[in-house]
Design a protein around this motif. Structure first.
Motif, PDB file in Angstrom:
ATOM      1  N   VAL A   1       6.830   1.856   8.068  1.00  0.00           N
ATOM      2  CA  VAL A   1       6.040   2.063   9.092  1.00  0.00           C
ATOM      3  C   VAL A   1       4.757   1.152   9.564  1.00  0.00           C
ATOM      4  O   VAL A   1       4.549   1.138   8.281  1.00  0.00           O
ATOM      5  CB  VAL A   1       6.110   3.740   9.948  1.00  0.00           C
ATOM      6  N   ILE A   2       3.838   0.993  10.927  1.00  0.00           N
ATOM      7  CA  ILE A   2       2.954   0.472  10.147  1.00  0.00           C
ATOM      8  C   ILE A   2       2.300   1.455  11.572  1.00  0.00           C
ATOM      9  O   ILE A   2       2.557   1.082  12.311  1.00  0.00           O
ATOM     10  CB  ILE A   2       3.256  -0.774  10.929  1.00  0.00           C
ATOM     11  N   PHE A   3       0.917   2.136  10.869  1.00  0.00           N
ATOM     12  CA  PHE A   3       0.063   2.459  11.536  1.00  0.00           C
ATOM     13  C   PHE A   3      -1.243   1.401  12.484  1.00  0.00           C
ATOM     14  O   PHE A   3      -1.479   0.840  10.815  1.00  0.00           O
ATOM     15  CB  PHE A   3      -0.698   3.806  10.987  1.00  0.00           C
ATOM     16  N   ALA A   4      -1.618   1.259  13.089  1.00  0.00           N
ATOM     17  CA  ALA A   4      -2.027   0.478  13.786  1.00  0.00           C
ATOM     18  C   ALA A   4      -3.543   0.310  14.635  1.00  0.00           C
ATOM     19  O   ALA A   4      -3.114   1.471  15.791  1.00  0.00           O
ATOM     20  CB  ALA A   4      -1.645  -1.047  14.395  1.00  0.00           C
ATOM     21  N   ASP A   5      -4.831   0.603  14.574  1.00  0.00           N
ATOM     22  CA  ASP A   5      -5.361   1.273  15.254  1.00  0.00           C
ATOM     23  C   ASP A   5      -5.872  -0.877  15.630  1.00  0.00           C
ATOM     24  O   ASP A   5      -6.397  -0.906  15.115  1.00  0.00           O
ATOM     25  CB  ASP A   5      -6.923   1.308  14.921  1.00  0.00           C
TER      26      ASP A   5
ATOM     27  N   LEU B   1      -4.700  -2.485  10.154  1.00  0.00           N
ATOM     28  CA  LEU B   1      -3.442  -1.486  10.032  1.00  0.00           C
ATOM     29  C   LEU B   1      -3.471  -1.128   8.335  1.00  0.00           C
ATOM     30  O   LEU B   1      -3.805  -1.780   7.689  1.00  0.00           O
ATOM     31  CB  LEU B   1      -2.432  -3.374  10.050  1.00  0.00           C
ATOM     32  N   ALA B   2      -1.813  -0.690   8.420  1.00  0.00           N
ATOM     33  CA  ALA B   2      -1.535   0.529   7.198  1.00  0.00           C
ATOM     34  C   ALA B   2       0.242   0.229   7.268  1.00  0.00           C
ATOM     35  O   ALA B   2       0.547   0.624   8.073  1.00  0.00           O
ATOM     36  CB  ALA B   2      -1.970   1.457   7.101  1.00  0.00           C
ATOM     37  N   VAL B   3       0.932  -0.105   6.084  1.00  0.00           N
ATOM     38  CA  VAL B   3       2.182  -0.040   6.036  1.00  0.00           C
ATOM     39  C   VAL B   3       2.616   0.284   5.109  1.00  0.00           C
ATOM     40  O   VAL B   3       1.748   0.531   3.888  1.00  0.00           O
ATOM     41  CB  VAL B   3       2.469  -1.667   5.730  1.00  0.00           C
ATOM     42  N   GLU B   4       3.381   0.931   5.581  1.00  0.00           N
ATOM     43  CA  GLU B   4       3.687   2.142   4.162  1.00  0.00           C
ATOM     44  C   GLU B   4       5.196   2.570   4.378  1.00  0.00           C
ATOM     45  O   GLU B   4       5.929   2.197   5.580  1.00  0.00           O
ATOM     46  CB  GLU B   4       3.106   3.186   3.890  1.00  0.00           C
ATOM     47  N   THR B   5       5.976   2.287   3.384  1.00  0.00           N
ATOM     48  CA  THR B   5       7.803   2.318   3.443  1.00  0.00           C
ATOM     49  C   THR B   5       7.923   3.969   2.508  1.00  0.00           C
ATOM     50  O   THR B   5       7.348   4.629   1.730  1.00  0.00           O
ATOM     51  CB  THR B   5       8.202   1.475   2.288  1.00  0.00           C
ATOM     52  N   GLY B   6       9.509   4.288   2.523  1.00  0.00           N
ATOM     53  CA  GLY B   6       9.767   5.709   2.027  1.00  0.00           C
ATOM     54  C   GLY B   6      10.655   6.064   2.827  1.00  0.00           C
ATOM     55  O   GLY B   6      11.533   5.173   4.492  1.00  0.00           O
ATOM     56  N   GLU B   7      11.191   7.699   2.930  1.00  0.00           N
ATOM     57  CA  GLU B   7      12.225   8.028   3.163  1.00  0.00           C
ATOM     58  C   GLU B   7      11.654   9.119   5.021  1.00  0.00           C
ATOM     59  O   GLU B   7      11.069   9.580   4.772  1.00  0.00           O
ATOM     60  CB  GLU B   7      13.157   9.523   2.629  1.00  0.00           C
ATOM     61  N   VAL B   8      12.326   8.670   6.063  1.00  0.00           N
ATOM     62  CA  VAL B   8      11.684   9.176   7.234  1.00  0.00           C
ATOM     63  C   VAL B   8      12.673   9.733   8.531  1.00  0.00           C
ATOM     64  O   VAL B   8      13.761   9.398   7.833  1.00  0.00           O
ATOM     65  CB  VAL B   8      11.194   8.228   8.646  1.00  0.00           C
TER      66      VAL B   8
END
Length: 162
Positions: free
Chosen positions: A14-18, A92-99
């Motif tokens: 996911v990317i969370f972006a302001d 921006l922040a990027v993180e990966t994993g199970e969703v």
């Protein structure tokens, strides 16, 4: 691309972006126009790399990438967003994993899971124009993207994409 309506657990990034939109409070019409331009650019950048953009609120958006090379595609989209698709003041922040992700009946998307919460918190540490990368994403193969660290007093603050 639209998500299937049936929710499913999957590995994703996911990317969370302001989006760095200014003027939302001072001049609502100007803010609306800036936000529309930034959101349209974000939709195009994310879709071009096979991601799905969730609706934003107050100038922030969440993008989901799953399937093959999801982390590398998300990082490429984040770079595109930072380098002009949205705003040079975007964080921006990027993180990966199970969703767990799926489509909504109105055509929108939803995604929940630890990477979403981590990215939402991590974006607060980003400077304007910076992409920060969470621990899980930094520990994964990131498709040739170089990660650098930003430290303060010898303490690791964030890993970032230069």
């Amino acid at each position: 691309p639209a998500l299937d309506l049936a929710p499913s657990r999957r590995a994703a990034t996911v990317i969370f972006a302001d989006l760095g939109v200014v003027g939302l409070h001072e001049d609502p019409e100007r803010g609306r126009d800036e936000l529309r331009r930034a959101a349209d650019a974000a939709i195009a950048a994310v879709a071009a790399l096979g991601g799905t953009l969730q609706e934003g609120i107050a100038g922030a958006v969440l993008a989901l990438f799953d399937g093959d090379d999801h982390l590398a595609r998300a990082l490429a989209a984040a770079v595109s967003l930072r380098d002009g698709a949205a705003s040079r003041s975007a964080r921006l922040a990027v993180e990966t994993g199970e969703v767990v992700a799926g489509g909504r009946a109105d055509g929108g998307a939803f995604v929940v899971g630890a990477p979403v919460g981590a990215a939402a918190l991590l974006v607060r540490s980003a400077q304007p124009g910076e992409i920060v990368v969470g621990d899980a994403a930094a520990g994964s193969s990131h498709g040739g993207f170089e990660l650098r660290t930003r430290t303060e007093g010898g303490r690791l603050l964030v890993r970032r994409v230069p």
